[in-house]
Scaffold this motif. Structure first.
Motif, mmCIF file in Angstrom:
data_model
loop_
_atom_site.group_PDB
_atom_site.id
_atom_site.type_symbol
_atom_site.label_atom_id
_atom_site.label_comp_id
_atom_site.label_asym_id
_atom_site.label_seq_id
_atom_site.Cartn_x
_atom_site.Cartn_y
_atom_site.Cartn_z
ATOM 1 N N UNK A 243 22.618 -62.330 49.807
ATOM 2 C CA UNK A 243 22.781 -61.115 50.797
ATOM 3 C C UNK A 243 24.008 -60.142 49.858
ATOM 4 N N UNK A 244 25.077 -60.554 49.630
ATOM 5 C CA UNK A 244 26.086 -59.772 48.683
ATOM 6 C C UNK A 244 25.504 -59.149 47.461
ATOM 7 N N UNK A 245 24.708 -59.771 46.909
ATOM 8 C CA UNK A 245 23.837 -59.367 45.676
ATOM 9 C C UNK A 245 22.977 -58.263 45.965
ATOM 10 N N UNK A 246 22.393 -58.545 47.037
ATOM 11 C CA UNK A 246 21.281 -57.332 47.391
ATOM 12 C C UNK A 246 22.347 -56.097 47.940
ATOM 13 N N UNK A 247 23.353 -56.184 48.668
ATOM 14 C CA UNK A 247 24.098 -55.244 49.064
ATOM 15 C C UNK A 247 24.941 -54.428 47.728
ATOM 16 N N UNK A 248 25.194 -55.343 46.779
ATOM 17 C CA UNK A 248 25.486 -54.679 45.506
ATOM 18 C C UNK A 248 24.589 -53.744 44.817
ATOM 19 N N UNK A 249 23.326 -54.079 44.930
ATOM 20 C CA UNK A 249 22.326 -53.598 43.976
ATOM 21 C C UNK A 249 21.552 -52.371 44.756
ATOM 22 N N UNK B 149 29.492 -50.724 49.131
ATOM 23 C CA UNK B 149 30.338 -50.205 50.073
ATOM 24 C C UNK B 149 29.423 -50.613 51.413
ATOM 25 N N UNK B 150 28.472 -51.397 51.466
ATOM 26 C CA UNK B 150 27.750 -51.908 52.863
ATOM 27 C C UNK B 150 27.378 -53.259 52.867
ATOM 28 N N UNK B 151 26.948 -53.663 53.795
ATOM 29 C CA UNK B 151 26.628 -55.032 54.068
ATOM 30 C C UNK B 151 25.332 -55.475 54.546
ATOM 31 N N UNK B 152 24.802 -56.670 54.161
ATOM 32 C CA UNK B 152 23.365 -57.049 54.181
ATOM 33 C C UNK B 152 23.374 -58.386 55.029
ATOM 34 N N UNK B 153 22.546 -58.486 55.855
ATOM 35 C CA UNK B 153 22.336 -59.959 56.531
ATOM 36 C C UNK B 153 21.055 -60.663 55.805
#
Length: 714
Positions: free
Chosen positions: A687-693, A697-701
């Motif tokens: 999920x962190x990888x998706x947020x970085x991509x 500055x956001x978060x993903x579940x």
């Protein structure tokens, strides 16, 4: 000794026979009063009636609100029908004038929302023309309309009314599966009768969309003046507002489970929880599972709940809410108001009567005992003499009693003499052992036959008790209570080591052995050893820059939490500092460290300390466990508030510019033990990888595992 006690001519036999006779007589008397008088039965009956009266009164109030307040919009229907006929083909014009009736209707009903939904014959997938207004706190009505939000309707209309649009606003109403019954049911029932008031429908809880809060609605068909069916009109109640009408303290002042609403229909007569009153109820009762009720008092509608999660019996008073009239389309849908009380509180008066009876019985035993003592007074004079000798003896020397002439007392004297001899031998052996060790340790011995405690010289110093207070603990009972108090805080990392005192804390190693009822214990002060070990453990498990748990320390804390979590809802969040490399390259590693410390200060504030475990995995990676929350939404609000605070708090850099700390994150829900720690880290890292991509500055579940229900939250 056993043979002497069984002889008929002994004092013990005579006194026992007299006391037992009195006890049996008193027991029969009180038991007869309990059975024949029916005192306890009547007390329980009164408790059930009082319980029923409270729930019935609350039902009458709630039913009155549902029938006379929240659905009382008849005065506005005529004007709205007239406007509907006037603007037959001009929906916008109709809504522009209809809101002048809807706002007074919202104020008059004191509901949390009102709506008019027009249902064209063929609307395709464009949704329904609608105006949906909401007031989250209808009890507070200001002179202006700035407390009203538009959930559905045109922005131009909201601008004219000078009201804000809700965060779930829609231009046209798009019902989703499960949120269309409040429209379709009364609309379809309009073919049965044309009297709209007979076709009103109370919906079960639902949400207008996935972002909205749970609500219930009351809706009726909407006809124009020509009798043509055009749509539905109704009111809404949020479950948060409805909960205010379920005061739990009304049933029980503390730890009350309060009220909730259940439902049943013609096909399924079982009562299923529909609207729960709070988190405490949900801990005991499953919302989706039908209640298993056993009748206790049919007249007062009192039941016991058999399928709850608690250990103590729960009683329920069930009263049906009369929402629909006879021979109307929805008459087979039944709602019930159910109040819950714990058995100990509901039947406290009856239990008090039982206690009074028991106390009376014990009191009769005391009277019997006193009577037996008075009768045997002349026979027990030798016992008094012997007792005086025992009180005056010196336990450090051999005992020798004069014969009394009574077999029981002479046998007792010989037993005491033998016990005293053994005790002195044991004390001598213990003293020699401690002297041979040459260590400042404390030891004690408890011999039940003597009733006193023997301790070594250093014992009181080690446990930090003034020697002047030592006589207070010569009795074995008080000494045992002292040990239980001192050694009530075992150290989780050491065997037989206990923490005593507050500031500073000392650690004592305590061991005991039991042999033939004799207890021997040893205490050693190991404070220095334990402090050194704990310092080593802290340096091993914590990051030196941030004082957070390091990679291994966090995993140990996580595993320890999981062992005690009982499968509760939690989330594992991976964080990555987006701009750490640029800060290091532009301003040096010292500023990079300040950037990390500033980020840690923000991360610490995501949730209360007791609800989080925070660690640093590497230079710019952090990991957080959020636990102890009642719902996913609560955790999401914490994350959203964190990102709002992150943007608002700026960090000043050496070049004179200011910018917020940028952190990306991936969140993985922990709803069971199906995943290992490493698997959870992997999911959170994905999920962190998706947020970085997608957007830093956001978060993903994470949505790649069974049970996920959200995608991206920024």
């Amino acid at each position: 000794m056993k043979g002497i006690r069984s002889k008929k001519g002994s004092i013990v036999h005579k006194i026992t026979r007299l006391i037992l006779g009195i006890i049996v007589l008193q027991t029969l008397l009180f038991s007869g009063t309990l059975i024949v008088g029916g005192v306890i039965y009547q007390a329980e009956k009164n408790a059930y009636q009082a319980f029923h009266d409270k729930v019935n009164s609350r039902k009458a109030y709630l039913q009155s609100e549902m029938k006379n307040s929240w659905t009382n919009y008849d005065p506005y229907i005529a004007n709205i029908r007239k406007l509907l006929s006037t603007h037959e083909s001009d929906t916008k014009g109709f809504f522009r004038e209809a809101v002048t009736q809807m706002i007074p209707m919202l104020r008059a009903t004191q509901a949390t929302g009102v709506f008019i939904i027009i249902k064209p014959i063929d609307n395709g997938s464009k949704g329904f023309p609608a105006v949906y207004l909401r007031d989250y706190d209808p009890m507070m009505n200001p002179y202006s309309n700035d407390d009203i939000y538009m959930v559905c309707g045109s922005p131009e209309l909201a601008e004219v009314l000078m009201i804000p649009m809700d965060q779930t606003w829609q231009y046209r109403f798009h019902p989703t599966e499960g949120s269309d019954l409040f429209i379709n049911k009364p609309y379809e029932a309009a073919t049965v009768a044309s009297a709209a008031t007979l076709l009103g429908y109370w919906s079960k809880p639902f949400t207008l969309n996935e972002h909205d809060i749970p609500i219930i609605t009351y809706s009726i068909p909407l006809f124009d003046n020509s009798g043509k069916l055009r749509g539905v009109i109704g009111t809404e109640l949020t479950l948060n507002h409805l909960a205010k009408f379920f005061p739990a303290q009304e049933l029980q002042p503390r730890d009350s489970l309060g009220y909730f609403i259940a439902s049943s229909d013609e096909e399924n007569e079982e009562k299923v929880p529909l609207i729960m009153g709070g988190a405490l109820q949900r801990r005991f009762i499953k919302e989706t599972e039908p209640l298993k009720l056993s009748i206790v008092d049919e007249e007062e509608h009192i039941y016991t709940i058999e399928n709850h999660a608690g250990k103590e019996s729960l009683y329920a008073a069930v009263e049906e809410l009369g929402l629909y009239k006879f021979n109307t389309p929805f008459e087979n849908e039944h709602w019930y108001l159910i109040g819950i009380m714990r058995k100990d509180y509901l039947l406290s008066y009856a239990n008090r009567i039982r206690q009074i009876i028991l106390i009376s019985l014990l009191f009769s035993i005391v009277i019997g005992t006193v009577g037996g003592a008075l009768i045997s007074f002349q026979m027990t004079k030798p016992i008094v003499v012997l007792a005086k000798q025992v009180r005056d003896i010196d336990l450090q020397h051999e005992l020798q009693f004069m014969p009394t002439g009574l077999q029981e007392l002479d046998e007792l004297s010989r037993s005491v003499e033998i016990t005293n001899h053994r005790m002195l031998e044991s004390a001598s052996r213990l003293t020699k052992i401690i002297a041979m060790l040459g260590l400042p340790i404390g030891a004690f011995e408890m011999n039940p036959a003597m009733g006193k405690v023997f301790v070594t010289e250093y014992f009181w110093d080690i446990i930090n008790i003034d020697k002047k207070e030592a006589p207070l603990y010569e009795n074995q009972q008080t000494f045992t209570e002292l040990l239980d108090h001192l050694f009530s805080k075992p150290d989780s990392t050491e065997t037989d080591v206990y923490a005593i005192g507050e500031t500073p804390t000392r650690w004592i190693r305590y061991k005991e052995s039991r042999n033939d009822g004799i207890i021997v214990g040893v205490v050693i002060d190991v404070t220095g050893e334990i402090q050194e070990k704990k310092q080593i453990q802290r340096e091993r498990d914590h990051d030196p820059l941030t004082s957070l748990l390091n990679r291994k320390g966090f995993q140990w804390e996580f595993e320890r939490w999981r062992e005690n979590s009982s499968g509760s809802l939690a989330a594992l969040v991976m964080f990555d500092l987006d701009n750490l490399k640029q800060v290091n390259d532009n301003f040096g590693h010292k500023w990079g460290d300040q950037y990390i410390v500033a980020a840690v200060e923000q991360l610490r504030g995501i949730a209360p300390k007791e609800n989080q475990i925070l660690g640093r995995r590497s230079g710019d990676e952090f990991i957080l466990l959020l636990h102890g929350f009642e719902s996913k939404e609560r955790i999401r609000r914490c994350m959203e508030a964190f990102y709002e605070e992150l943007v608002a708090k700026l960090l000043s850099f050496p070049n004179g510019k200011s910018a917020p700390v940028s952190i990306s994150a991936g969140l993985m829900w922990i709803e069971s033990e199906q995943f290992t720690y490493d698997e959870l880290l992997h999911f959170a890292d994905e999920a962190l990888y998706i947020a970085k991509g997608n957007r830093k500055g956001s978060y993903v579940e994470n949505t790649t595992f069974p049970g996920s229900d959200r995608n991206v939250i920024s």
